[in-house]
Design a protein around this motif. Structure first.
Motif, short mmCIF file in Angstrom:
data_model
loop_
_atom_site.label_atom_id
_atom_site.label_comp_id
_atom_site.label_asym_id
_atom_site.label_seq_id
_atom_site.Cartn_x
_atom_site.Cartn_y
_atom_site.Cartn_z
N MET A 131 -10.79 3.87 -0.51
CA MET A 131 -9.61 4.87 -0.61
C MET A 131 -8.40 4.46 -1.24
O MET A 131 -7.60 5.23 -1.84
CB MET A 131 -9.09 5.11 1.24
N LEU A 132 -8.21 3.28 -1.46
CA LEU A 132 -7.32 2.46 -2.25
C LEU A 132 -7.45 2.96 -3.52
O LEU A 132 -6.51 3.25 -4.17
CB LEU A 132 -7.15 1.01 -1.99
N THR A 133 -8.85 2.87 -3.89
CA THR A 133 -9.02 3.21 -5.49
C THR A 133 -8.88 4.83 -5.64
O THR A 133 -8.40 5.08 -6.80
CB THR A 133 -10.59 2.79 -5.78
N ARG A 134 -9.10 5.47 -4.63
CA ARG A 134 -9.02 6.93 -4.88
C ARG A 134 -7.57 7.21 -4.82
O ARG A 134 -7.42 8.43 -5.68
CB ARG A 134 -9.62 7.54 -3.43
N GLU A 135 -6.81 6.82 -4.07
CA GLU A 135 -5.26 6.97 -4.33
C GLU A 135 -5.10 6.92 -5.62
O GLU A 135 -4.15 7.52 -6.17
CB GLU A 135 -4.53 6.24 -3.30
N VAL A 136 -5.53 5.54 -6.31
CA VAL A 136 -4.76 5.45 -7.67
C VAL A 136 -5.51 6.44 -8.68
O VAL A 136 -4.84 7.01 -9.58
CB VAL A 136 -5.25 4.07 -8.04
N LEU A 154 0.72 -1.35 0.00
CA LEU A 154 -0.03 0.02 0.18
C LEU A 154 0.82 1.20 0.04
O LEU A 154 0.53 2.09 -0.68
CB LEU A 154 -0.88 -0.12 1.02
N ASP A 155 1.82 1.32 0.68
CA ASP A 155 3.07 2.46 0.78
C ASP A 155 3.36 2.53 -0.73
O ASP A 155 3.72 3.67 -1.18
CB ASP A 155 3.99 2.33 1.59
N GLU A 156 3.72 1.48 -1.34
CA GLU A 156 4.30 1.65 -2.67
C GLU A 156 3.34 2.52 -3.60
O GLU A 156 3.67 3.07 -4.67
CB GLU A 156 4.82 0.38 -3.20
N LEU A 157 2.12 1.94 -3.64
CA LEU A 157 0.99 2.42 -4.30
C LEU A 157 0.94 4.25 -3.94
O LEU A 157 0.73 4.88 -4.88
CB LEU A 157 -0.31 2.01 -4.02
N LYS A 158 0.99 4.37 -2.80
CA LYS A 158 0.69 5.59 -2.41
C LYS A 158 1.90 6.59 -2.81
O LYS A 158 1.64 7.80 -3.31
CB LYS A 158 0.73 5.98 -0.93
#
Length: 667
Positions: free
Chosen positions: A141-146, A98-102
């Motif tokens: 929130m994960l989808t919104r980050e991308v 998750l940190d790598e995605l952010k």
């Protein structure tokens, strides 16, 4: 024959069974685990072979974690489970993913950047799918980050892609990953983007007159002369193939013989190897005993300092004495040192004094006047005292022998001490009120209690038999301890300051004011007031704060359970865009997740029922749709990895519809 056939078959199938190196890094665990699992099943590797492979592949922290297991012929499955427990925890790998995605940068405009971005998202989703146990994939929130890293055009295309697949039960982030891979594939096919490994097209360089002149200067030739005789070193002393400084014959010579030899052969003093000039030699200086002279270390001559040594007295020695007493500002606690009343005796009689038992001192000290009063004499020897940032020299110190005993004992003990002029040690008091503590009640008060006592003798660790505790009594926290020594009982340690401090007398003086002085004071005070100068200070209030205050004053009203206040909108005529479809789409995602997980559905329903039962929320009757500020608020559930089993309901006021969110409309 069957065993022979199996052996021949194994020899015929040559395979590479080496495992990748695993050092304990989080990103190395999944490839390492897959390599162990796949090669074991593919090549039918035995447990002994796997153990040997693990010994070769594990490095660093990973090897330290299972070092004992590797050398005791443990089952490889036990080693793998231990490694997974230390370095392959699912929550750790998921948090890193998750940190790598952010941390991924915003998407660029080229097809190559889009392809790289889509592959990174796909890899992260693959890890989450394999290790997800708590529903991280359903977190919006994960989808919104991308989505925030995509361009507006790609977001628009994603909306069309998501609406066509609205009925699917897959997580939204999985759909987004497929969408990105599809767009990257199309972009690479039809925009003719070069691959990442292809070199860039050559650019024609325009050469100017200045650049040509610089190239001409760089192309100039430089000729140097090299002395080939120095390449193959030969010893000047024995003509062998080694350096002079490593010659056995050179090592047997004295310093004077070495100097005479290098002068005769005209060898450089600095390196003692070659015959070049010393001014051009790059060797370091001597460095022996901090010598900075330009000669080699084997040519260093030590200077004798016999005169300085003989001038010092032969009996002078440095003896360290350390005794620290805090004289800082008074705090809530006080520290009591080991002090007790003693009787010291000499040729002229006995004297009662107090002794400080100091384990931090290396010698015993006695006050010079006190030693003279009992007639203690001895040879005079200089004394050097060392303490914390302190040095002191006693020229006339004497080494004396006295007799010491406790006030309650009759057996004296011999004591060797050094005299010191004006021995001023820490002054201390132990009142009788301190003896009311439970563990000190039965101790003799006349031996322990004293007031403003200053020690005349310091007993150091050279007489440890008088310092060591024969019996110890310990009370509660912040209470002193009592130790029984060879000289008697001593109370030491921390204690509340109010137990050992006397109550100080305070004298209050009151002087009545005269009426004329009071009137003058009022006149001066009135003259210097800000209002009297025509200046009034008014606090600055922003427009948003002014609107919020006005909203509270106009809409506040008292209800049964408290007060009710209207929402502070940015303007009086606020029109919110329609948000029903977006909120409904979010609700259907929650319902699909509830269908897939009964536990999640039960916890989510309990949260909604709690809001309705406490009247934090009420059901809509349909009349709200006609309002200009009608807004359908999406909600979702989140879980904290540090608090398993607890689910929290979150209302997404930052969700946007037509580029506007509820937070944008409020002040």
């Amino acid at each position: 024959m069957e065993k022979l056939a199996e052996a021949l078959e194994k020899m015929a199938h040559v395979y590479d069974s080496d495992l990748p190196t695993f050092t304990g890094a989080v990103n190395e665990w999944l490839p390492f685990k897959a390599a162990v699992r796949d090669t074991t099943s593919m090549y039918h590797i035995s447990a002994a072979e796997n153990l040997q492979r693990l010994r070769s592949a594990l490095k660093g922290e990973a090897r330290d974690a299972v070092a004992a297991l590797l050398h005791t012929a443990t089952d490889p499955e036990v080693i793998m489970k231990t490694l997974e427990q230390c370095f392959g925890r699912p929550e750790t790998i998921i948090d890193r993913t998750l940190d790598e995605l952010k941390k991924m940068p915003r998407l660029g405009s080229t097809a190559t950047e889009l392809n790289s971005f889509a592959i990174k998202v796909q890899n992260a989703i693959c890890v989450l799918e394999n290790m997800d146990r708590r529903g991280y994939l359903y977190n919006p929130m994960l989808t919104r980050e991308v989505l925030e890293k995509l361009s507006p055009h790609l977001r628009s295309r994603w909306c069309d892609y998501a609406s066509e697949r609205e009925q699917t039960k897959e997580p939204e982030i999985v759909l987004l990953s497929r969408f990105l891979m599809r767009e990257a594939d199309r972009a690479l096919k039809y925009t003719y983007a070069p691959s990442e490994g292809s070199p860039p097209a050559p650019r024609k360089e325009v050469k100017t007159y200045v650049s040509q002149q610089k190239q001409k200067k760089k192309a100039s030739k430089v000729y140097t002369i090299i002395d080939n005789s120095e390449r193959n070193p030969s010893c000047q002393a024995c003509e062998a193939n080694h350096l002079l400084t490593r010659c056995p014959k050179y090592d047997t010579w004295t310093i004077d013989q070495r100097w005479n030899f290098v002068r005769e052969k005209k060898i450089c003093f600095k390196c003692a190897q070659k015959t070049h000039k010393r001014s051009f030699c790059k060797a370091k200086s001597c460095g022996v005993d901090e010598c900075r002279r330009p000669h080699y270390a084997s040519l260093h001559q030590t200077r004798e300092k016999t005169a300085a040594v003989e001038s010092e007295p032969a009996v002078q020695k440095k003896e360290a004495v350390l005794s620290v007493a805090c004289q800082a500002a008074a705090g809530p606690r006080a520290v009591l040192l080991k002090m007790c009343p003693v009787v010291i005796a000499g040729p002229r009689g006995e004297v009662r004094t107090y002794a400080l038992l100091d384990e931090g001192a290396t010698i015993t000290l006695v006050d010079e006047d006190l030693a003279a009063s009992i007639g203690a004499e001895g040879p005079a020897r200089p004394l050097q005292l060392h303490g914390v940032n302190m040095k002191q020299r006693e020229k006339d110190s004497k080494l004396v022998t006295i007799q010491i005993r406790g006030v309650k004992t009759t057996t004296p003990h011999p004591l060797r001490a050094r005299t010191m002029k004006d021995l001023k040690l820490h002054q201390q008091s132990i009142p009788e009120s301190l003896m009311k503590l439970k563990h000190l009640q039965d101790l003799p008060q006349d031996e322990i209690c004293y007031e403003l006592a200053r020690p005349g003798i310091l007993v150091g660790s050279d007489h440890w038999e008088h310092i060591v505790s024969r019996e110890l009594r310990v009370g509660g926290p912040n209470e002193p301890a009592a130790s029984k020594t060879q000289l008697g009982w001593v109370v030491h340690g921390t204690t509340p300051r109010h137990l050992i401090m006397k109550i100080e007398n305070v004298l209050h003086v009151y002087e009545p004011e005269r009426s004329e002085d009071r009137e003058l004071h009022d006149l001066v005070e009135k003259h210097f007031r800000i209002e009297a100068l025509g200046i009034a200070s008014e606090p600055r209030v922003s427009e948003a704060d002014r609107r919020a205050i006005s909203t509270v004053e106009k809409t506040v009203k008292k209800i049964n359970c408290g007060y009710e206040v209207g929402l502070p909108w940015r303007s009086d005529k606020m029109n919110m865009p329609p948000s029903y479809d977006a909120a409904l789409r979010r609700l259907r995602q929650i319902e699909r997740k509830m269908d897939a997980s009964p536990d999640f559905a039960r916890e989510y329903t309990a949260q909604i029922d709690n809001l309705l039962s406490k009247r934090y929320a009420t059901e809509c009757d349909g009349s709200e749709r006609s309002s200009d500020v009608c807004w359908y608020l999406p909600h979702f559930a989140v879980k904290n990895p540090n608090k398993p089993g607890k689910q929290r309901l979150v209302f997404d006021a930052a969700a946007k519809c037509y580029g506007v969110s509820l937070n944008d409309g409020r002040s």
